[in-house]
Write an enzyme that holds these catalytic residues in place. Structure first.
Site, PDB file in Angstrom:
ATOM      1  N   SER B 139       0.866  -1.172   0.000  1.00 35.35           N
ATOM      2  CA  SER B 139       0.000   0.000   0.000  1.00 35.35           C
ATOM      3  C   SER B 139       0.896   1.213   0.000  1.00 35.35           C
ATOM      4  O   SER B 139       2.056   1.126   0.390  1.00 35.35           O
ATOM      5  CB  SER B 139      -0.878  -0.030   1.255  1.00 35.35           C
ATOM      6  N   ARG B 384      -0.727  -4.113  -6.913  1.00 35.94           N
ATOM      7  CA  ARG B 384      -1.995  -4.629  -6.343  1.00 35.94           C
ATOM      8  C   ARG B 384      -3.107  -3.765  -6.836  1.00 35.94           C
ATOM      9  O   ARG B 384      -2.925  -2.554  -7.026  1.00 35.94           O
ATOM     10  CB  ARG B 384      -1.901  -4.598  -4.807  1.00 35.94           C
ATOM     11  N   THR B 420      -6.853   2.142   4.642  1.00 38.56           N
ATOM     12  CA  THR B 420      -6.421   1.316   5.771  1.00 38.56           C
ATOM     13  C   THR B 420      -7.270   1.585   7.006  1.00 38.56           C
ATOM     14  O   THR B 420      -7.714   0.659   7.683  1.00 38.56           O
ATOM     15  CB  THR B 420      -4.948   1.599   6.096  1.00 38.56           C
ATOM     16  N   CYS B 571      -0.983  -6.949 -16.997  1.00 39.48           N
ATOM     17  CA  CYS B 571      -0.453  -7.767 -15.914  1.00 39.48           C
ATOM     18  C   CYS B 571       0.930  -7.262 -15.535  1.00 39.48           C
ATOM     19  O   CYS B 571       1.822  -7.240 -16.384  1.00 39.48           O
ATOM     20  CB  CYS B 571      -0.372  -9.233 -16.326  1.00 39.48           C
ATOM     21  N   CYS B 595       3.074 -14.768 -10.671  1.00 40.03           N
ATOM     22  CA  CYS B 595       1.906 -13.984 -10.242  1.00 40.03           C
ATOM     23  C   CYS B 595       2.166 -13.197  -8.969  1.00 40.03           C
ATOM     24  O   CYS B 595       2.716 -13.727  -7.997  1.00 40.03           O
ATOM     25  CB  CYS B 595       0.732 -14.934 -10.042  1.00 40.03           C
ATOM     26  N   CYS B 598      -2.207  -9.675  -7.737  1.00 44.79           N
ATOM     27  CA  CYS B 598      -2.792  -8.340  -7.754  1.00 44.79           C
ATOM     28  C   CYS B 598      -4.255  -8.362  -8.159  1.00 44.79           C
ATOM     29  O   CYS B 598      -4.966  -7.415  -7.858  1.00 44.79           O
ATOM     30  CB  CYS B 598      -2.004  -7.412  -8.669  1.00 44.79           C
ATOM     31  N   CYS B 601      -6.093  -9.268 -13.592  1.00 43.33           N
ATOM     32  CA  CYS B 601      -6.639 -10.075 -14.678  1.00 43.33           C
ATOM     33  C   CYS B 601      -8.068 -10.478 -14.391  1.00 43.33           C
ATOM     34  O   CYS B 601      -8.918 -10.497 -15.282  1.00 43.33           O
ATOM     35  CB  CYS B 601      -5.775 -11.309 -14.894  1.00 43.33           C
TER      36      CYS B 601
END
Lengths: 395, 626
Positions: B139, B384, B420, B571, B595, B598, B601
């Site tokens: 984050s 992400r 958050t 991606c 991968c 995130c 896709c």
């Protein structure tokens, strides 16, 4: 040099296996060197059990499950977080854990001493270790433990270790440079594990829960009476030099052009400077070996040692003497002859007669050299005769 | 040897195709302890034992007493139709939380605090698919400590990794070569520049101290339902299945973990949460709109001491994104000479040739950014997706058997770009509701009521019209945002709606031209494999791909010809590549090992053909300072 032998095992079924596991930076993490160059940055970095230690633990568990051992004890040496690593080991199936508290990281000899003290206390029948840790790649601890204990060792184990219940020895396949070697080691023994030995099991959730109640004993270095003073001090840790990127050429012509114009200069420089290079170049390396051999021979026969001859200087000197001698021989024969006498001393060394017999190809050049020497001596004698004659005539 | 008592699962799961189980009501064998010959567990000073319940037993012994049995083999006991595989073990808790992120851990901690206050004893378990707590957490992050002050008021004295107070708020409009300073719409006074990954790890430590059982390395792959379609828990994924589907020698079946209340805290576009929302029609229930998302790509750099200004907060708008694409970048100065730099691109972009990763690389070459990064090195990289739906997209978060908390429901405050604190508060409110439901006999629906009367609701309500205004373009969006921020503050009677869903917004490729991105220079900008290496991501290679195609022909039939294969561009881990097969035809190759989890896709695939499911637990990135 005393060998230590623990009491022979009376019953394999009560055997204990000690497995040393190390907490290292996880293998998938990109590491970096600390800015002060004292080591690798391990703050806020994911740590896990050394993969080779997992394999070692798995093998120990399989031996226990096959009925050849009663208890598997995992031991880890390091800061308090090592307990997490031990818990993983307990979750895989180890029966209990031992945590030896240590605030700094130790080199293999210290670890080996600690493991030896532990082995004296626990009396295991087998000590399993990973062949090396992925952070330092030392590949020393297992071997040192075996030496300190006086136990046999089977390192780089690659095949399932088979124990014979009655005769108390283990058969281990080792991965060596030339292939596979099968050893039979008497127990108690030290085995270090290589990659292909097995596939470690997953720690399942119920096992992780059960592992919380398995005991982990804390020990200190004072308890084990180990002297941790190390003879080795890490001075500096740096990243490897960045490789210069290669250039992809698009055609053969371009390659030739590059070789001619760019690589040519460096080739020339290579020969110009690396003929002798820093340490005297390839010629000097050979000379050094021969000098050492000659030195050894002379000193053993004559009870004198030649002082340390710096090989680079020696090779430069020899070549220049040959050159100068040749020139002066042509101009002033007698002086050149004097100069070339050193051949009698140097040639045997250069042509390594101590090592080579008549069948070696060095011998024919040697005979040529001898011929050259005898020629020099002949000329020298003839000139000496002439001088004597002239001196007598003067009188 | 231990004598294990068999506890057969009496639940049915119509969604579990692999096992043919009929509904069985079996006599339950409860065990008081795991019957064993070994002496009772000694009280070590293991962190999870530190919490002593009122009855004086170490906590873990209490939880063992709660009807938990372990079976390693399924023995028929005269019952039919048990699956012939090794029987799945079943573990029960009072509260099960999926995901050890800010929301999940806050919920767990709040539950234990309530137990302490009210003399109750509830077992709480948190499962986490990352190998470590905090490993999958990434984050910005400028943290508003509002929720943390409520949860752990003494965090300042407990070495929380919250040290750098935000000192300045800068807002730049970037053109190709310049950075024009605009008045900052953000006011971060009182907030802190942190690494959320570190904060979550600290929260995990606090949770374990309270006796919460956290199990990283276990991914929840299915939801378990009972006969009345109520959620009773989750099943962890089987480990040790090889790429072709066969069992390896290390095969371990997954475990059924049951909770009287199950809280889903999987983060944005959580795989199980999405299934639950669809199944119980949670969005339709409150007339919520679809969720909209953005993809954030971030790097943490270690820069020159002279350029470092701890607490400096910079946000930018404009270049490299075009006016029709919503997004912007952030640059936060943390401590230890580290800066967090990232680009957030809304996923409702139209141009199928847009490559958010390459846009991020372009951003780093902007003079204003380059000036700060020069001479520095990249420490970590990650990506992400995040929610941008805000108020309009919040579903009804309660379902039979539990609730959804955190970004899985979607409480991110888009104009503030902070999620958050609201995620943590939603976790705390759900914990209070769950405690009420379990201990006092009330209903989980009190969670929804509590949410609506809390500051989370007020905050999200007043922030609801910023993002949708950008549907009309950058300038109208900025104008409306300015109006909202300085004048209206959300007090208008209408609520703007979102545009098309992200996957539907992608235009056909023939309407757009490919974008030429510059080559990486290896100093400021990098290629994907280099960046990926810095995310420490890894999965066991020999497992079935966790990215499932609902129809395996669609990539070559639709994605490639009509949309020019956008998945090979959005991606951030180069999972999707089109390579030529033996006949020279392009074929989709899925590099599942890369991968980053995130979920872009799952969100952006035009035909929603790609389904993101969990891989074996422990895989994925290993963020530590993100």
């Amino acid at each position: 040099h005393q060998t230590h032998k623990s009491a022979p095992l009376t019953n394999l079924r009560t055997m204990k296996i000690l497995v040393a596991v190390k907490r290292v930076v996880d293998y998938a993490v990109k590491i970096r060197v600390k800015p002060d160059k004292t080591g690798v940055d391990t703050q806020n970095v994911k740590m896990s059990m050394n993969p080779f230690c997992e394999i070692a633990l798995e093998e120990a568990l399989r031996i226990k499950e096959a009925g050849f051992a009663k208890e598997v004890v995992a031991v880890s040496i390091g800061p308090p977080q090592c307990v997490d690593t031990l818990r993983t080991g307990l979750a895989m199936g180890a029966d209990r854990g031992i945590h030896v508290e240590a605030n700094s990281s130790f080199l293999p000899l210290t670890i080996a001493k600690i493991l030896k003290s532990l082995a004296d206390v626990e009396n295991p029948g087998l000590i399993f270790l990973g062949k090396q840790a992925i952070d330092d790649d030392c590949n020393q601890t297992g071997q040192m433990v075996a030496a300190l204990l006086g136990w046999p060792q089977a390192t780089f184990a690659s095949k399932v270790v088979v124990l014979d219940k009655d005769k108390q020895f283990a058969t281990v396949d080792r991965e060596v440079d030339g292939g596979l070697e099968t050893l039979s080691v008497d127990l108690p023994a030290v085995i270090t594990t290589d990659l292909r030995l097995n596939q470690p099991r997953y720690a399942t959730l119920p096992n992780i829960m059960k592992a919380k109640s398995k005991p982990i004993k804390k020990m200190t270095l004072e308890d084990l009476k180990v002297d941790i003073k190390s003879d080795i001090e890490i001075v500096e840790v740096t990243e490897p030099k960045k490789r210069k990127s290669g250039v992809i050429v698009s055609s053969v012509d371009e390659l030739i052009d590059k070789l001619k114009n760019e690589a040519h200069a460096s080739l020339w420089n290579y020969y110009r400077f690396s003929g002798f290079g820093v340490d005297g170049g390839p010629a000097a390396k050979k000379l050094a070996l021969k000098l050492n051999l000659a030195n050894a021979n002379l000193s053993s026969r004559l009870w004198v040692t030649l002082s340390n001859i710096e090989v680079r200087q020696a090779s430069v000197t020899i070549v220049s003497l040959i050159a100068i001698g040749g020139v002066i021989f042509v101009i002033r024969k007698i002086f050149g002859a004097y100069l070339a006498v050193y051949f009698t001393i140097v040639s045997p060394i250069l042509y390594d007669i101590y090592n080579n017999g008549p069948e070696d190809r060095y011998f024919s050049p040697f005979w040529i050299e001898l011929f050259k020497i005898s020629l020099q001596l002949q000329i020298f004698r003839s000139y000496k005769a002439k001088i004597m004659q002239s001196m007598r005539m003067d009188e | 040897m231990h004598r294990f008592l068999l506890k057969l699962s009496s639940s049915t799961n119509p969604l579990r195709n692999s096992k043919n189980q009929l509904p069985l009501i079996l006599p339950r064998f409860l065990s008081s302890t795991t019957a064993s010959e070994s002496p009772p567990p000694p009280r070590t000073s293991h962190p999870s034992n530190r919490f002593i319940s009122r009855s004086g037993h170490p906590y873990s012994a209490d939880s063992f007493r709660k009807s938990r049995a372990f079976s390693s083999k399924s023995r028929a006991l005269g019952v039919r139709c048990i699956s012939s595989e090794a029987g799945r073990e079943s573990i029960e808790y009072d509260v099960l939380i999926i995901g050890a992120g800010p929301a999940g851990l806050s919920a767990a901690i709040r539950l234990k605090q309530l137990c302490q206050e009210k003399n109750a004893d509830l077992s709480v378990c948190v499962v986490e698919k990352g190998a470590e707590v905090g490993g999958h957490v990434i984050s910005g992050n400028v943290f508003e400590p509002l929720a943390l002050d409520e949860l752990l008021p003494h965090w300042r004295q407990e070495q929380a990794p919250i040290e750098v107070a935000a000192s300045s708020d800068k807002f730049w409009f970037l053109t190709k070569n310049r950075a024009i300073s605009l008045p900052s719409p953000f006011d971060n006074k009182g907030n802190y520049v942190i690494s959320l990954s570190q904060l979550v790890r600290w929260l995990g430590g606090k949770a374990e101290e309270l006796g919460i059982e956290i199990y990283p390395g276990f991914s929840a792959s299915e939801v378990l339902y009972d006969a009345s379609d109520k959620v009773v828990g989750i099943a962890t994924k089987d480990m040790g299945i090889s790429k072709d589907g066969s069992k390896k020698e290390t095969f371990q079946p997954g475990v059924d973990i049951k909770g009287r209340v199950t809280l889903f805290a999987e983060g944005c576009r959580g795989s199980l949460s999405e299934k639950i929302i669809k199944k119980y029609k949670l969005r339709e229930e409150v007339n919520a709109q679809h969720q909209t998302y953005a993809l954030g790509i971030k790097e943490v750099w270690e820069i020159d001491e002279s350029k470092h200004n701890p607490g400096e907060v910079v946000h930018t708008l404009g270049w490299p994104l075009d006016p029709k694409t919503y997004g912007g970048s952030f640059l936060y100065h943390m401590n230890n000479r580290q800066v967090a730099l990232g680009l957030v691109v809304a996923l409702n972009y139209k141009n199928p040739f847009l490559n958010p990763y390459e846009e991020f690389q372009k951003l780093k070459h902007h003079p204003a950014i380059k000036r700060i990064l020069e001479g520095g090195t990249v420490l970590q990289y990650g990506a992400r997706t995040l929610n941008e739906g805000g108020f309009q997209s919040i579903p009804y978060p309660v379902f039979p058997g539990g609730a959804i908390i955190g970004c899985s429901a979607g409480f991110l405050n888009v104009p503030k770009i902070k999620g958050t604190h609201t995620a943590m508060k939603s976790g705390m409110l759900a914990a209070e509701a769950a405690f009420g439901a379990l201990h006092e006999g009330s209903n989980m629906s009190t969670y929804w009521d509590n949410l609506r009367s809390s500051w989370v609701w007020k905050e999200l309500y007043s922030a609801r019209n910023y993002r949708p205004a950008f549907e009309y373009g950058l300038i109208p969006g900025l104008a409306v945002s300015a109006m909202e921020h300085y004048v209206l503050r959300g007090k208008v009677p209408f609520t703007l709606k979102h545009g098309k869903a992200d996957h539907e917004a992608t235009d056909l490729a023939r309407k757009w031209k490919p974008i030429e991105y510059p080559k990486p220079d290896g100093v400021l900008s990098f290629d994907v494999p280099t960046s990926l290496y810095r995310s420490n991501t890894n999965h066991d290679h020999d497992q079935p791909s966790h990215l499932r195609l609902r129809d395996p022909k669609i990539p070559e039939k639709v994605n490639l010809p009509e949309y020019a294969a956008p998945e090979s561009r959005y991606c951030p881990a180069r999972v999707y590549e089109y390579v030529e097969d033996e006949e020279g035809k392009p074929k989709l190759q899925i590099n599942a090992q890369n991968c980053l989890h995130c979920k872009a896709c799952d969100i952006k695939d035009p035909k929603q053909n790609i389904e993101w499911t969990v891989p074996e637990g422990g895989g994925g990135p290993a963020y530590s300072i993100m």
